[in-house]
Scaffold this active site. Structure first.
Site, PDB file in Angstrom:
ATOM      1  N   TYR A 223      45.422 -42.526 -14.962  1.00 46.73           N
ATOM      2  CA  TYR A 223      46.100 -41.941 -14.848  1.00 46.73           C
ATOM      3  C   TYR A 223      47.567 -42.829 -13.917  1.00 46.73           C
ATOM      4  O   TYR A 223      48.515 -43.434 -14.110  1.00 46.73           O
ATOM      5  CB  TYR A 223      47.137 -40.285 -13.775  1.00 46.73           C
ATOM      6  CG  TYR A 223      47.633 -39.797 -13.625  1.00 46.73           C
ATOM      7  CD1 TYR A 223      48.568 -39.484 -14.589  1.00 46.73           C
ATOM      8  CD2 TYR A 223      48.930 -40.649 -12.157  1.00 46.73           C
ATOM      9  CE1 TYR A 223      50.256 -39.677 -14.164  1.00 46.73           C
ATOM     10  CE2 TYR A 223      49.983 -40.064 -11.869  1.00 46.73           C
ATOM     11  CZ  TYR A 223      50.574 -39.545 -12.952  1.00 46.73           C
ATOM     12  OH  TYR A 223      51.991 -39.533 -11.994  1.00 46.73           O
TER      13      TYR A 223
ATOM     14  N   ASP B 290      61.685 -33.843 -25.709  1.00 47.48           N
ATOM     15  CA  ASP B 290      60.752 -33.300 -25.552  1.00 47.48           C
ATOM     16  C   ASP B 290      59.881 -32.567 -26.523  1.00 47.48           C
ATOM     17  O   ASP B 290      60.103 -32.578 -27.284  1.00 47.48           O
ATOM     18  CB  ASP B 290      61.354 -32.457 -24.203  1.00 47.48           C
ATOM     19  CG  ASP B 290      59.851 -32.598 -23.163  1.00 47.48           C
ATOM     20  OD1 ASP B 290      58.318 -31.610 -23.573  1.00 47.48           O
ATOM     21  OD2 ASP B 290      60.153 -32.472 -21.419  1.00 47.48           O
TER      22      ASP B 290
ATOM     23  N   SER C 208      55.237 -43.743 -10.440  1.00 42.38           N
ATOM     24  CA  SER C 208      53.934 -43.491 -10.113  1.00 42.38           C
ATOM     25  C   SER C 208      53.509 -43.743  -8.962  1.00 42.38           C
ATOM     26  O   SER C 208      52.886 -44.997  -8.670  1.00 42.38           O
ATOM     27  CB  SER C 208      52.902 -42.325 -10.346  1.00 42.38           C
ATOM     28  OG  SER C 208      52.281 -41.921  -9.415  1.00 42.38           O
TER      29      SER C 208
ATOM     30  N   GLY D 224      60.829 -30.124 -14.683  1.00 38.81           N
ATOM     31  CA  GLY D 224      60.534 -31.465 -13.715  1.00 38.81           C
ATOM     32  C   GLY D 224      61.714 -32.121 -12.878  1.00 38.81           C
ATOM     33  O   GLY D 224      62.764 -32.033 -13.248  1.00 38.81           O
TER      34      GLY D 224
ATOM     35  N   LYS E 127      49.934 -45.856 -15.576  1.00 32.82           N
ATOM     36  CA  LYS E 127      51.588 -45.976 -14.671  1.00 32.82           C
ATOM     37  C   LYS E 127      51.461 -47.463 -13.801  1.00 32.82           C
ATOM     38  O   LYS E 127      52.105 -47.921 -13.551  1.00 32.82           O
ATOM     39  CB  LYS E 127      51.291 -44.903 -13.804  1.00 32.82           C
ATOM     40  CG  LYS E 127      51.347 -43.513 -14.002  1.00 32.82           C
ATOM     41  CD  LYS E 127      53.206 -42.892 -15.075  1.00 32.82           C
ATOM     42  CE  LYS E 127      52.862 -41.415 -15.449  1.00 32.82           C
ATOM     43  NZ  LYS E 127      54.776 -41.435 -15.799  1.00 32.82           N
TER      44      LYS E 127
HETATM   45  P1  NAD Z   1      56.495 -32.068 -15.509  1.00 33.93           P
HETATM   46  O1  NAD Z   1      55.179 -31.797 -16.360  1.00 33.93           O
HETATM   47  O2  NAD Z   1      57.195 -31.133 -14.753  1.00 33.93           O
HETATM   48  O3  NAD Z   1      57.348 -32.819 -16.954  1.00 33.93           O
HETATM   49  C1  NAD Z   1      56.454 -33.357 -17.985  1.00 33.93           C
HETATM   50  C2  NAD Z   1      57.740 -33.561 -19.076  1.00 33.93           C
HETATM   51  O4  NAD Z   1      56.687 -34.415 -20.169  1.00 33.93           O
HETATM   52  C3  NAD Z   1      57.157 -32.045 -19.454  1.00 33.93           C
HETATM   53  O5  NAD Z   1      58.355 -31.366 -20.214  1.00 33.93           O
HETATM   54  C4  NAD Z   1      56.284 -32.216 -20.911  1.00 33.93           C
HETATM   55  O6  NAD Z   1      56.444 -31.463 -22.212  1.00 33.93           O
HETATM   56  C5  NAD Z   1      56.892 -34.077 -21.184  1.00 33.93           C
HETATM   57  N1  NAD Z   1      55.641 -34.080 -22.120  1.00 33.93           N
HETATM   58  C6  NAD Z   1      54.280 -34.026 -21.735  1.00 33.93           C
HETATM   59  N2  NAD Z   1      54.185 -34.907 -23.210  1.00 33.93           N
HETATM   60  C7  NAD Z   1      54.869 -34.847 -23.838  1.00 33.93           C
HETATM   61  C8  NAD Z   1      54.612 -35.432 -24.979  1.00 33.93           C
HETATM   62  N3  NAD Z   1      53.852 -35.629 -26.037  1.00 33.93           N
HETATM   63  N4  NAD Z   1      55.718 -36.175 -25.741  1.00 33.93           N
HETATM   64  C9  NAD Z   1      57.378 -35.681 -25.353  1.00 33.93           C
HETATM   65  N5  NAD Z   1      57.079 -34.633 -23.923  1.00 33.93           N
HETATM   66  C10 NAD Z   1      56.127 -34.588 -23.533  1.00 33.93           C
HETATM   67  O7  NAD Z   1      56.765 -33.017 -14.766  1.00 33.93           O
HETATM   68  P2  NAD Z   1      57.171 -33.960 -13.851  1.00 33.93           P
HETATM   69  O8  NAD Z   1      56.397 -33.823 -12.664  1.00 33.93           O
HETATM   70  O9  NAD Z   1      58.008 -33.547 -14.101  1.00 33.93           O
HETATM   71  O10 NAD Z   1      57.494 -35.189 -14.441  1.00 33.93           O
HETATM   72  C11 NAD Z   1      57.600 -36.564 -14.691  1.00 33.93           C
HETATM   73  C12 NAD Z   1      57.672 -37.958 -14.649  1.00 33.93           C
HETATM   74  O11 NAD Z   1      57.107 -38.237 -13.430  1.00 33.93           O
HETATM   75  C13 NAD Z   1      56.128 -38.050 -15.820  1.00 33.93           C
HETATM   76  O12 NAD Z   1      55.602 -39.485 -16.152  1.00 33.93           O
HETATM   77  C14 NAD Z   1      54.579 -38.274 -14.560  1.00 33.93           C
HETATM   78  O13 NAD Z   1      53.551 -38.297 -14.431  1.00 33.93           O
HETATM   79  C15 NAD Z   1      55.686 -38.663 -13.084  1.00 33.93           C
HETATM   80  N6  NAD Z   1      55.363 -37.794 -12.151  1.00 33.93           N
HETATM   81  C16 NAD Z   1      54.911 -37.456 -11.260  1.00 33.93           C
HETATM   82  C17 NAD Z   1      55.146 -37.034  -9.675  1.00 33.93           C
HETATM   83  C18 NAD Z   1      54.688 -35.215  -9.528  1.00 33.93           C
HETATM   84  O14 NAD Z   1      54.296 -35.922  -8.519  1.00 33.93           O
HETATM   85  N7  NAD Z   1      55.277 -34.613 -10.190  1.00 33.93           N
HETATM   86  C19 NAD Z   1      54.442 -38.144  -8.922  1.00 33.93           C
HETATM   87  C20 NAD Z   1      55.145 -39.672 -10.106  1.00 33.93           C
HETATM   88  C21 NAD Z   1      54.999 -39.195 -11.154  1.00 33.93           C
END
Ligand code: NAD
Length: 276
Positions: A153, A32, A115, A12, A157
């Site tokens: 969640y 990761d 977020s 992501g 955040k």
């Molecule tokens: P994603 O699921 O694609 O990536 C999240 C990554 O975090 C994954 O690679 C996962 O393996 C890693 N991860 C999870 N638990 C872990 C742990 N215990 N130790 C190490 N790594 C761990 O999600 P994303 O959408 O790319 O999210 C990235 C950030 O952005 C997150 O913090 C998420 O909350 C935030 N976010 C995402 C969105 C959205 O709509 N996608 C919106 C707001 C905020």
């Protein structure tokens, strides 16, 4: 060229940030659960300190920037406690552990991913936010488990955004040349929001999220903000929370500021003492 650390680098927003920074010629150290340079579980204290030690070794003890993307979403099939352990404590403990390496860079930048759910989701459990800001992990995990991941969640955040604003202005951080800022993305198309591990019924609710732009964001659009906040164009940013959400926050909270500043006598004294 700089050395940057990215958590959640395998997927992501983290993966998109990695590729943008590497294309610009920077060195990136990914952290990761798998499929990257340093494999560590940031949900545990042991995993966080192992990650910090491995980063120290890989970077030679000098880190120009840290981007904390590792996180669990509210619709993923995890407990609320686990979500809080990763999203809040997995972030702030790593930022804190890497402070000496960031300080050695002389002008470093930390970007955490908060977020837009912090301003759009009603019913955030305040006691969970408080336990996080008090750095009481066992209590925060207990409350997270009690309230379930959906409210946990935005609480994790919100605590993260408030921690950034509280810490950023302190001499321990900005006084040492380390800028702390947060990005508050809206709905971004990543495995977190479109992955097969989502609860299918709850996942349908994501389609009702209001986005004036008319579409979800792309990970590379958040990576562009990450690159800006790490780079020389953002040197005036300290404790900022940058909403990148296609207009959701503006639509729902058009006139929600300025908040009135009504300090107590004690706060005023502390404020002016800090200036002298
Ligand atoms: P994603 O699921 O694609 O990536 C999240 C990554 O975090 C994954 O690679 C996962 O393996 C890693 N991860 C999870 N638990 C872990 C742990 N215990 N130790 C190490 N790594 C761990 O999600 P994303 O959408 O790319 O999210 C990235 C950030 O952005 C997150 O913090 C998420 O909350 C935030 N976010 C995402 C969105 C959205 O709509 N996608 C919106 C707001 C905020």
């Amino acid at each position: 060229m700089a050395t940057y650390v990215i958590t959640g680098a395998a997927s992501g927003i983290g993966a998109a940030s990695r590729s943008k920074l590497e294309s610009a010629g920077h060195t990136v150290i990914g952290v990761d659960l798998g499929q990257t340079d340093i494999v560590a579980d940031l949900s545990t204290a042991g995993g966080r300190s192992a990650a910090a030690a491995a980063i120290d070794e890989a970077s030679g003890g000098v880190v120009d920037g840290l981007v904390c993307c590792a996180g669990l979403g509210s619709l993923s099939r995890v407990t609320g406690g686990k979500l809080v352990a990763v999203n809040f404590f997995g972030t702030v403990d790593l930022v804190t552990a890497l402070k000496p390496a960031l300080e050695r860079a002389r002008s470093a930048s930390v970007v955490v991913i908060s977020s837009s759910s912090t301003t759009t989701q009603p019913g955030i459990p305040e006691k969970l936010v408080t336990a996080c800001l008090d750095h009481d992990e066992s209590e925060a995990v207990r409350i997270g488990d009690e309230v379930t991941p959906i409210p946990a969640y935005p609480a994790s955040k919100l605590a993260l955004a408030w921690w950034i604003r509280r810490e950023a202005v302190r001499t321990e951080w900005i006084g040492k040349g380390i800028r702390l800022n947060a990005i508050a993305p809206g709905m971004i198309d990543t495995p977190m929001t479109n992955g097969g591990d989502l609860d299918p019924e709850l996942a349908k609710s994501l389609d009702f999220y209001p986005i004036p732009l008319g579409r979800r964001g792309r990970p590379d659009e958040i990576a562009a903000v990450v690159e800006f906040l790490l780079g020389p164009g953002s040197t005036l940013f300290c404790g900022s929370v940058v909403f990148a959400d296609g207009g959701t926050d503006a639509q729902l909270r058009q006139q929600d500021w300025p908040a009135e500043w009504t300090p107590t006598a004690d706060e005023l004294t502390r404020h002016f003492q800090a200036k002298t």
